[in-house]
Scaffold this motif. Structure first.
Motif, PDB file in Angstrom:
ATOM      1  N   ARG A 179       0.829  -1.206   0.000  1.00 43.92           N
ATOM      2  CA  ARG A 179       0.000   0.000   0.000  1.00 43.92           C
ATOM      3  C   ARG A 179       0.868   1.264   0.000  1.00 43.92           C
ATOM      4  O   ARG A 179       2.030   1.230   0.395  1.00 43.92           O
ATOM      5  CB  ARG A 179      -0.931   0.010   1.221  1.00 43.92           C
ATOM      6  CG  ARG A 179      -1.958  -1.117   1.186  1.00 43.92           C
ATOM      7  CD  ARG A 179      -2.961  -1.005   2.321  1.00 43.92           C
ATOM      8  NE  ARG A 179      -3.942  -2.079   2.256  1.00 43.92           N
ATOM      9  CZ  ARG A 179      -5.031  -2.053   1.483  1.00 43.92           C
ATOM     10  NH1 ARG A 179      -5.280  -0.983   0.728  1.00 43.92           N
ATOM     11  NH2 ARG A 179      -5.869  -3.063   1.469  1.00 43.92           N
ATOM     12  N   ASP A 180       0.250   2.359  -0.437  1.00 49.80           N
ATOM     13  CA  ASP A 180       0.976   3.622  -0.566  1.00 49.80           C
ATOM     14  C   ASP A 180       1.702   4.011   0.717  1.00 49.80           C
ATOM     15  O   ASP A 180       2.880   4.372   0.702  1.00 49.80           O
ATOM     16  CB  ASP A 180       0.010   4.751  -0.954  1.00 49.80           C
ATOM     17  CG  ASP A 180      -0.369   4.725  -2.425  1.00 49.80           C
ATOM     18  OD1 ASP A 180       0.031   3.783  -3.135  1.00 49.80           O
ATOM     19  OD2 ASP A 180      -1.092   5.645  -2.858  1.00 49.80           O
ATOM     20  N   HIS A 181       0.985   3.974   1.836  1.00 53.62           N
ATOM     21  CA  HIS A 181       1.582   4.472   3.082  1.00 53.62           C
ATOM     22  C   HIS A 181       2.747   3.587   3.533  1.00 53.62           C
ATOM     23  O   HIS A 181       3.648   4.052   4.228  1.00 53.62           O
ATOM     24  CB  HIS A 181       0.528   4.594   4.178  1.00 53.62           C
ATOM     25  CG  HIS A 181       0.012   3.295   4.696  1.00 53.62           C
ATOM     26  ND1 HIS A 181      -1.012   2.603   4.099  1.00 53.62           N
ATOM     27  CD2 HIS A 181       0.391   2.551   5.776  1.00 53.62           C
ATOM     28  CE1 HIS A 181      -1.263   1.503   4.775  1.00 53.62           C
ATOM     29  NE2 HIS A 181      -0.420   1.439   5.795  1.00 53.62           N
TER      30      HIS A 181
ATOM     31  N   LEU B 239       4.917   2.194   1.360  1.00 55.34           N
ATOM     32  CA  LEU B 239       6.047   2.675   0.549  1.00 55.34           C
ATOM     33  C   LEU B 239       6.612   3.965   1.145  1.00 55.34           C
ATOM     34  O   LEU B 239       7.836   4.143   1.215  1.00 55.34           O
ATOM     35  CB  LEU B 239       5.609   2.906  -0.900  1.00 55.34           C
ATOM     36  CG  LEU B 239       5.164   1.693  -1.722  1.00 55.34           C
ATOM     37  CD1 LEU B 239       5.018   2.083  -3.186  1.00 55.34           C
ATOM     38  CD2 LEU B 239       6.119   0.524  -1.575  1.00 55.34           C
ATOM     39  N   THR B 240       5.729   4.855   1.556  1.00 52.39           N
ATOM     40  CA  THR B 240       6.179   6.117   2.145  1.00 52.39           C
ATOM     41  C   THR B 240       6.956   5.866   3.440  1.00 52.39           C
ATOM     42  O   THR B 240       7.986   6.509   3.705  1.00 52.39           O
ATOM     43  CB  THR B 240       4.978   7.034   2.427  1.00 52.39           C
ATOM     44  OG1 THR B 240       4.206   7.187   1.235  1.00 52.39           O
ATOM     45  CG2 THR B 240       5.432   8.402   2.887  1.00 52.39           C
ATOM     46  N   ASP B 241       6.470   4.925   4.230  1.00 55.95           N
ATOM     47  CA  ASP B 241       7.141   4.598   5.494  1.00 55.95           C
ATOM     48  C   ASP B 241       8.524   4.004   5.242  1.00 55.95           C
ATOM     49  O   ASP B 241       9.498   4.328   5.940  1.00 55.95           O
ATOM     50  CB  ASP B 241       6.276   3.613   6.283  1.00 55.95           C
ATOM     51  CG  ASP B 241       6.542   3.668   7.777  1.00 55.95           C
ATOM     52  OD1 ASP B 241       7.035   4.717   8.251  1.00 55.95           O
ATOM     53  OD2 ASP B 241       6.272   2.678   8.473  1.00 55.95           O
ATOM     54  N   ILE B 242       8.619   3.141   4.238  1.00 57.94           N
ATOM     55  CA  ILE B 242       9.921   2.560   3.881  1.00 57.94           C
ATOM     56  C   ILE B 242      10.877   3.671   3.434  1.00 57.94           C
ATOM     57  O   ILE B 242      12.048   3.709   3.842  1.00 57.94           O
ATOM     58  CB  ILE B 242       9.758   1.506   2.765  1.00 57.94           C
ATOM     59  CG1 ILE B 242       8.981   0.291   3.286  1.00 57.94           C
ATOM     60  CG2 ILE B 242      11.125   1.062   2.227  1.00 57.94           C
ATOM     61  CD1 ILE B 242       8.567  -0.684   2.201  1.00 57.94           C
ATOM     62  N   ALA B 243      10.370   4.583   2.593  1.00 57.42           N
ATOM     63  CA  ALA B 243      11.212   5.673   2.091  1.00 57.42           C
ATOM     64  C   ALA B 243      11.660   6.596   3.222  1.00 57.42           C
ATOM     65  O   ALA B 243      12.760   7.163   3.184  1.00 57.42           O
ATOM     66  CB  ALA B 243      10.451   6.461   1.031  1.00 57.42           C
ATOM     67  N   ARG B 244      10.843   6.725   4.242  1.00 51.92           N
ATOM     68  CA  ARG B 244      11.182   7.600   5.370  1.00 51.92           C
ATOM     69  C   ARG B 244      12.188   6.931   6.308  1.00 51.92           C
ATOM     70  O   ARG B 244      13.137   7.562   6.768  1.00 51.92           O
ATOM     71  CB  ARG B 244       9.906   7.971   6.134  1.00 51.92           C
ATOM     72  CG  ARG B 244      10.108   8.942   7.266  1.00 51.92           C
ATOM     73  CD  ARG B 244       8.769   9.459   7.787  1.00 51.92           C
ATOM     74  NE  ARG B 244       7.918   8.368   8.259  1.00 51.92           N
ATOM     75  CZ  ARG B 244       7.969   7.836   9.478  1.00 51.92           C
ATOM     76  NH1 ARG B 244       8.851   8.309  10.359  1.00 51.92           N
ATOM     77  NH2 ARG B 244       7.146   6.869   9.833  1.00 51.92           N
ATOM     78  N   LYS B 245      12.007   5.628   6.555  1.00 47.15           N
ATOM     79  CA  LYS B 245      12.860   4.928   7.528  1.00 47.15           C
ATOM     80  C   LYS B 245      14.118   4.329   6.906  1.00 47.15           C
ATOM     81  O   LYS B 245      15.070   4.007   7.618  1.00 47.15           O
ATOM     82  CB  LYS B 245      12.040   3.845   8.223  1.00 47.15           C
ATOM     83  CG  LYS B 245      10.924   4.426   9.083  1.00 47.15           C
ATOM     84  CD  LYS B 245      10.111   3.339   9.780  1.00 47.15           C
ATOM     85  CE  LYS B 245       9.032   3.965  10.668  1.00 47.15           C
ATOM     86  NZ  LYS B 245       8.158   2.928  11.288  1.00 47.15           N
ATOM     87  N   LYS B 246      14.114   4.153   5.588  1.00 48.14           N
ATOM     88  CA  LYS B 246      15.302   3.712   4.842  1.00 48.14           C
ATOM     89  C   LYS B 246      15.935   2.436   5.421  1.00 48.14           C
ATOM     90  O   LYS B 246      17.131   2.429   5.782  1.00 48.14           O
ATOM     91  CB  LYS B 246      16.340   4.835   4.791  1.00 48.14           C
ATOM     92  CG  LYS B 246      15.795   6.169   4.275  1.00 48.14           C
ATOM     93  CD  LYS B 246      16.823   7.273   4.390  1.00 48.14           C
ATOM     94  CE  LYS B 246      16.309   8.613   3.905  1.00 48.14           C
ATOM     95  NZ  LYS B 246      15.160   9.136   4.660  1.00 48.14           N
ATOM     96  N   PRO B 247      15.192   1.347   5.533  1.00 47.09           N
ATOM     97  CA  PRO B 247      15.764   0.106   6.078  1.00 47.09           C
ATOM     98  C   PRO B 247      16.900  -0.402   5.192  1.00 47.09           C
ATOM     99  O   PRO B 247      16.832  -0.317   3.969  1.00 47.09           O
ATOM    100  CB  PRO B 247      14.583  -0.859   6.066  1.00 47.09           C
ATOM    101  CG  PRO B 247      13.667  -0.333   4.999  1.00 47.09           C
ATOM    102  CD  PRO B 247      13.804   1.153   5.070  1.00 47.09           C
ATOM    103  N   SER B 248      17.940  -0.929   5.815  1.00 49.19           N
ATOM    104  CA  SER B 248      19.103  -1.399   5.051  1.00 49.19           C
ATOM    105  C   SER B 248      19.256  -2.909   5.067  1.00 49.19           C
ATOM    106  O   SER B 248      20.156  -3.449   4.424  1.00 49.19           O
ATOM    107  CB  SER B 248      20.384  -0.755   5.610  1.00 49.19           C
ATOM    108  OG  SER B 248      20.552  -1.102   6.979  1.00 49.19           O
TER     109      SER B 248
END
Length: 379
Positions: free
Chosen positions: A240-242, A244-253
């Motif tokens: 879901r959109d939110h 993707l936004t959460d992943i982009a914000r938290k930048k998991p490695s």
């Protein structure tokens, strides 16, 4: 409900019906489809009427629909109501109607500009109450019951009766050119596919991201859309959109950090975890000079509020001067498109996008110049 319809079970029967529609110069058309877990609608039934002839065409029983698709591309007038999703099905079969008459659009132009559903319009104009009990049918199931088939047939039985009256009213009111122009604009819009590398722009919450976050979101949105198209999976069933936004914000490695993203389904983590992490890695490596442009939350900005108020007044004035119902001149979304286009869209991005509705077509002829001046005045 009508029982005066027949099933088309053979290609030659469809060809004969299309020949009749060609001779009459028009047909009323509707589709029944299912779209639950798929990106693209799955066609379950086609209903059509020309003259007194009402047919139901089953695309699942081996009938070749080529004759119908060819008919839509011809000079025949295709009558639909609220054609949006039907048009997507036709487009996927290279069968965009050459001449569309949408009864919802026509009614809006000759009344107050409001959008009315098919059942409401039938009741208003024909004093017929339609049975809505079969609206949740799974149109891919077989066999379809007599009640389901009658429900489907009614969609074109009355549509064909609405058409001549609405067409005559558009002519008498002088609205016919605008109605037909709007119909063709809808056909053209449904033919446009989102540019995958710009899919990030349509995701809510982008205003919360820094430059690196936007670069990651760009990678994620492009990957998701391309996967959805390839596998015919509805976007939310990838992620879901939110999320993707959460992943982009938290930048998991790594996979563990990714597993901590709230609401990311374990199945998505298993199937797509590696691809998602690769998107994060690629986005994080984008140099600052190549970060996607910022699209801040502008609806609380005083400059935007002034622009929006002035734009609404401009559209109202232009609509009243042209005797066009004001709601048809431009929605909040269409006004916002202009604002984002002018303030938050680079020239390199504009080259890959279609310009705003208010700069094109019949609307553009009426307000494009004034709208551009208004934008310039509110910089």
């Amino acid at each position: 409900m009508t029982k005066n319809f027949r099933m088309i079970n053979a290609t030659e029967e469809l060809v004969a019906f299309c020949d009749l529609a060609q001779a009459n110069g028009w047909l009323a058309l509707d589709t029944e489809f299912v779209r639950t877990r798929t990106l693209y609608a799955e066609l379950g039934l086609v209903q059509a009427r020309t003259g007194a002839e009402i047919v139901l065409i089953d695309p699942l029983n081996g009938v070749d629909l080529s004759a119908l698709w060819q008919l839509l591309r011809s000079d025949v007038i295709t009558v639909l109501h609220a054609a949006g999703e039907d048009l997507e099905i036709f487009q996927r079969n290279n069968a965009a109607p050459k001449y569309l008459f949408d009864t919802q659009i026509a009614n809006a132009f000759i009344t107050d500009g409001s959008q009315i559903g098919y059942a409401g319009l039938v009741e208003q104009m024909l004093d017929v109450s339609l049975d809505k009990s079969q609206s949740r049918t799974d149109w891919l199931q077989r066999p379809l019951s007599p009640a389901q088939l009658e429900y489907a047939a009614a969609d074109v039985e009355y549509l064909a009766e609405l058409y001549p009256t609405l067409r005559a009213k558009t002519v008498a009111s002088g609205m016919e050119p605008l109605v037909l122009a709007e119909c063709q604009e809808q056909v053209a819009k449904r033919a446009r596919e989102t540019v995958a590398e710009l899919a990030w722009r349509d995701i809510g919450g982008v205003n919360l991201l820094d430059g690196t976050g936007r670069a990651i979101l760009r990678e994620l949105a492009q990957w998701r859309l391309e996967l959805a198209r390839e596998k015919n999976i509805a976007l939310p069933f990838v992620a879901r959109d939110h999320i993707l936004t959460d992943i982009a914000r938290k930048k998991p490695s790594n996979r563990h950090e990714l597993s901590q993203i709230e609401e990311l389904h374990p199945k998505s983590l298993r199937l797509y975890g590696e691809a998602i992490l690769q998107c994060v890695e690629r986005g994080a490596a984008v140099p600052e000079s190549e970060h996607p442009e910022e699209i801040p939350r502008y609806d609380q900005d005083s400059q935007y509020k002034r622009f929006f108020k002035a734009a609404k007044a401009l559209l109202k004035e232009a609509g009243e001067a042209a005797n066009i119902p004001v709601p048809l001149m431009g929605s909040r979304k269409q006004i916002n498109e202009v604002y984002v286009w002018q303030h938050f869209t680079r020239e390199s991005t504009k080259a890959k996008l279609y310009s705003p509705d208010l700069y094109n077509g019949w609307r553009g002829e009426l307000v494009a110049t004034s709208m551009a001046e208004l934008v310039a005045a509110n910089r």
